[in-house]
Design an enzyme around this catalytic site. Structure first.
Site, PDB file in Angstrom:
ATOM      1  N   LEU A 151       0.835  -1.212   0.000  1.00 41.39           N
ATOM      2  CA  LEU A 151       0.000   0.000   0.000  1.00 41.39           C
ATOM      3  C   LEU A 151       0.865   1.257   0.000  1.00 41.39           C
ATOM      4  O   LEU A 151       0.574   2.221  -0.711  1.00 41.39           O
ATOM      5  CB  LEU A 151      -0.919  -0.012   1.222  1.00 41.39           C
ATOM      6  N   TYR A 152       1.911   1.253   0.808  1.00 38.38           N
ATOM      7  CA  TYR A 152       2.819   2.403   0.873  1.00 38.38           C
ATOM      8  C   TYR A 152       3.468   2.638  -0.485  1.00 38.38           C
ATOM      9  O   TYR A 152       3.531   3.765  -0.975  1.00 38.38           O
ATOM     10  CB  TYR A 152       3.871   2.151   1.944  1.00 38.38           C
ATOM     11  N   SER A 153       3.922   1.551  -1.117  1.00 35.47           N
ATOM     12  CA  SER A 153       4.515   1.663  -2.454  1.00 35.47           C
ATOM     13  C   SER A 153       3.507   2.197  -3.455  1.00 35.47           C
ATOM     14  O   SER A 153       3.848   3.006  -4.323  1.00 35.47           O
ATOM     15  CB  SER A 153       5.050   0.307  -2.930  1.00 35.47           C
ATOM     16  N   SER A 155       1.141   4.280  -2.943  1.00 36.58           N
ATOM     17  CA  SER A 155       1.022   5.731  -2.776  1.00 36.58           C
ATOM     18  C   SER A 155       2.243   6.452  -3.336  1.00 36.58           C
ATOM     19  O   SER A 155       2.129   7.548  -3.886  1.00 36.58           O
ATOM     20  CB  SER A 155       0.828   6.077  -1.298  1.00 36.58           C
TER      21      SER A 155
END
Length: 239
Positions: A151-153, A155
């Site tokens: 999820l962080y990637s 974004s």
């Protein structure tokens, strides 16, 4: 950088506050914008006590009225914004099935929608003046994949794609963009409850190192632009 107006969104700690110190030492008028007013005021006081020129403004990056007010007040009080440093963001680094949907939504709102909103608002002013530089921090996970960072990637890849498209959209407009692909940086982010990752901060990049590179990117000659920078700690080298 003497008397140039540098707006640092996310100036309360880590990379943002370090950038504030570096730009202020070079003679820039530094505006530190963040939601946490107390922390930002501490950084500004430190800069001003050392002979720099720092200002504080409150902003909620996901609120259009707040972002518009920030850009308008900075422009009216100090003049055209020469450099925008988007140093804000949150992180959720966890296995997919462990991620709380509420945490996911909050992170995507800040990292993606917030970046869009701040950039759109400030670039509107820059495009009118036909000048300005925008520094983005997608980090290395905006370029390479990493376990438990789905999820962080997502974004951060969004920021990369957003910026690369803007480069084409604003070609020869006077507005320039730089992508900073950074490996692990020693910032408070790693202490977040939503980051399930064991790290060795002593082997990471320092916020001060990153700030110097950010200044270098922002201080390029008028006719050139540093499009992308990749900086990794020695132990994280990637080719």
């Amino acid at each position: 950088m003497e008397d140039k107006v540098v707006l640092i969104v996310g100036g309360s700690g880590g990379i943002g506050s370090a950038c504030g110190r570096v730009f202020a030492k070079a003679g820039a008028k530094v505006v530190l914008a963040a939601r946490n007013q107390q922390k930002v005021e501490e950084v500004a006081k430190e800069i001003n006590d050392e002979g720099g020129e720092a200002f504080v403004i409150n902003v909620e990056v996901t609120d259009l009225a707040s972002v518009s007010k920030m850009a308008r007040e900075v422009t009216e009080d100090l003049g055209s914004i020469d450099v925008l440093v988007n140093a804000f963001g949150t992180a959720v680094i966890q296995p997919l099935l462990d991620i709380n949907p509420e945490d996911a939504k909050e992170m995507l709102d800040v990292n993606v929608y917030g970046t869009f909103l701040v950039t759109q608002t400030v670039v509107r002013y820059m495009a009118t003046k036909k000048k300005g530089r925008v520094i983005m921090f997608p980090g290395s996970v905006g370029k390479y994949s990493m376990k438990n960072s789905s999820l962080y990637s997502a974004s951060k890849f969004a920021i990369t794609g957003f910026t690369k498209s803007l480069v084409k959209e604003y070609k020869r407009s006077g507005v320039k963009f730089t992508l900073m692909y950074l490996g692990g940086v020693d910032t408070p982010m790693w202490d977040s409850e939503t980051v399930d990752m064991r790290v060795q901060k002593d082997k990471m990049l320092s916020a001060e190192e990153v700030a110097k590179s950010t200044y270098y990117a922002a201080n390029q000659p008028e006719g050139s632009v540093l499009n992308e920078i990749t900086i990794q700690p020695e132990s994280h080298q990637m080719v």
